[in-house]
Design an enzyme around this catalytic site. Structure first.
Site, PDB file in Angstrom:
ATOM      1  N   SER A  64       0.797  -1.241   0.000  1.00  0.00           N
ATOM      2  CA  SER A  64       0.000   0.000   0.000  1.00  0.00           C
ATOM      3  C   SER A  64       0.820   1.277   0.000  1.00  0.00           C
ATOM      4  O   SER A  64       0.256   2.356  -0.196  1.00  0.00           O
ATOM      5  CB  SER A  64      -0.943   0.014   1.194  1.00  0.00           C
ATOM      6  N   LYS A  67       0.345   3.320  -3.022  1.00  0.00           N
ATOM      7  CA  LYS A  67      -0.847   4.160  -3.228  1.00  0.00           C
ATOM      8  C   LYS A  67      -0.480   5.650  -3.252  1.00  0.00           C
ATOM      9  O   LYS A  67      -1.185   6.455  -3.851  1.00  0.00           O
ATOM     10  CB  LYS A  67      -1.881   3.869  -2.135  1.00  0.00           C
ATOM     11  N   TYR A 191      -4.151  -2.119 -10.023  1.00  0.00           N
ATOM     12  CA  TYR A 191      -3.988  -2.010  -8.569  1.00  0.00           C
ATOM     13  C   TYR A 191      -3.016  -3.066  -8.021  1.00  0.00           C
ATOM     14  O   TYR A 191      -2.067  -2.737  -7.306  1.00  0.00           O
ATOM     15  CB  TYR A 191      -5.368  -2.130  -7.901  1.00  0.00           C
ATOM     16  N   TYR A 243      -4.341   3.564   7.830  1.00  0.00           N
ATOM     17  CA  TYR A 243      -5.668   2.967   8.033  1.00  0.00           C
ATOM     18  C   TYR A 243      -6.238   3.411   9.370  1.00  0.00           C
ATOM     19  O   TYR A 243      -6.113   4.580   9.742  1.00  0.00           O
ATOM     20  CB  TYR A 243      -5.597   1.426   7.963  1.00  0.00           C
ATOM     21  N   VAL A 261       1.221  -3.640   3.898  1.00  0.00           N
ATOM     22  CA  VAL A 261       1.226  -4.920   4.616  1.00  0.00           C
ATOM     23  C   VAL A 261       2.494  -5.745   4.391  1.00  0.00           C
ATOM     24  O   VAL A 261       2.691  -6.768   5.043  1.00  0.00           O
ATOM     25  CB  VAL A 261      -0.008  -5.803   4.319  1.00  0.00           C
TER      26      VAL A 261
HETATM   27  N1  GLU Z   1      -2.501  -5.497  -1.988  1.00  0.00           N
HETATM   28  C1  GLU Z   1      -2.982  -5.433  -0.645  1.00  0.00           C
HETATM   29  C2  GLU Z   1      -4.460  -5.681  -0.617  1.00  0.00           C
HETATM   30  O1  GLU Z   1      -5.152  -5.132  -1.434  1.00  0.00           O
HETATM   31  C3  GLU Z   1      -2.617  -4.100  -0.078  1.00  0.00           C
HETATM   32  C4  GLU Z   1      -2.901  -4.056   1.347  1.00  0.00           C
HETATM   33  C5  GLU Z   1      -1.997  -3.114   2.107  1.00  0.00           C
HETATM   34  O2  GLU Z   1      -0.791  -2.991   1.933  1.00  0.00           O
HETATM   35  O3  GLU Z   1      -2.597  -2.480   2.970  1.00  0.00           O
HETATM   36  O4  GLU Z   1      -4.950  -6.441   0.179  1.00  0.00           O
END
Ligand code: GLU
Length: 312
Positions: A64, A67, A191, A243, A261
């Protein structure tokens, strides 16, 4: 302030001894097999000096953290129009939550939730081809870091694609509200590929430099975004970058930051440093356990928190 290289080396040594390393993400096999004893840190100053320690040159799945780069690229493509389709408020929800989408009519709270990042991927796609969009994203990140060795880990992308039922549900749900222009499969392909970018702490800290210096890559003088946009991306990272652990990160670290993650965190001390830390074990909110601890110690020893009074 103690010498920065010394601080970074000390923190890496302390993290080697840390007893509680959190839990490595196990929702896909390529992440589950990462060694939990890993720890890396890279700190880059505006003058280009780099202070690294531990596994700072070992690539990991940035997940993430990507992003931030996807948002930057999408803002460059469509400008503030983007905010008609994605909000700018912290969610207080888990990264993959679906509940708010119903009451908020398919508009994700912010671009760092999975739903928000899927809309950003859809914007990046525009009317183009999936493979070209993925290539554009990779070139963008390589350009930010000044490193052509950065790659997308296809095994991670494939595993995400094969198991991403929840992300598929989020994407289709938003399509039902008219907030996805392309088929869910195509937006998700973009994504999962940007989430599968593999980078080391050093490469990640280099890629984040433009956020430390008002939008300009200090080494090249190349402007990526306006100073105003750099400030705003930092604001989103501070409020939404971890988050439902964003408040805790602001409280303990006090820097704009974005976690993934895979255990990586990119943090920005505006005007002062671009920082990347990595340790694969996560806390209960999905943020790197030792990454957060390391940043907390770095900020305590340098006074870099954005809430620190600045001398006049
Ligand atoms: N590719 C992961 C998902 O969509 C990203 C999650 C993350 O890093 O928070 O579950």
């Amino acid at each position: 302030m103690q010498d920065l290289s010394r601080i970074v080396t000390d923190i890496a040594a302390e993290m080697r001894e840390a007893p509680d390393r959190g839990t490595v993400a196990d929702y896909i096999e390529p992440l589950a097999r990462v060694d939990p004893s890993r720890f890396g840190i890279a700190v880059i100053a505006p003058d280009g000096s780099e202070h690294v320690a531990g596994d700072a040159d070992m690539p990991f799945s940035i997940q993430s953290v990507s992003k931030v780069f996807a948002l930057t690229l999408a803002l460059g493509a469509v400008g503030d129009q983007l905010w008609k389709r994605v909000g700018r408020e912290p969610s207080g929800s888990a990264f993959n939550s679906i509940v708010q989408l119903e009451t908020e009519h398919g508009i994700p709270r912010n671009p760092f939730l999975n739903a928000g990042a899927i809309v950003v991927s859809d914007i990046l796609l525009g009317r183009g081809e999936t493979a070209e969009t993925i290539g554009e994203m990779l070139r963008f990140v390589r350009g930010l870091a000044g490193d052509e060795a950065i790659f997308i880990d296809e095994a991670v992308a494939r595993a995400e694609q094969d198991t991403g039922f929840r992300n598929m549900a989020l994407a289709n749900y938003m399509r039902a509200f008219g907030n996805l222009a392309n088929p869910a499969e195509r937006a998700l392909r973009v994504y999962v590929h940007h989430c599968a970018l593999a980078m080391s702490c050093r490469q990640l800290a280099r890629a984040g430099r433009f956020l430390m210096t008002g939008g300009v890559i200090p080494e090249t003088g190349h402007s990526i975004v306006s100073p105003q946009r750099a400030r705003r991306i930092n604001a989103l990272m501070l409020t939404c970058g971890h988050y439902d652990g964003s408040g805790e990160f602001a409280y303990r670290v006090g820097l704009p930051g974005k976690s993934g993650v895979g255990g990586g965190i990119l943090a920005i001390a505006p005007g002062t440093a671009s920082i990347a830390v990595w340790s694969p074990g996560l806390n209960e909110r999905g943020n790197s356990q030792l990454g957060m601890l390391a940043l907390e110690r770095l900020v305590a020893r340098t006074g870099w928190s954005v809430f620190e009074p600045r001398g006049g």
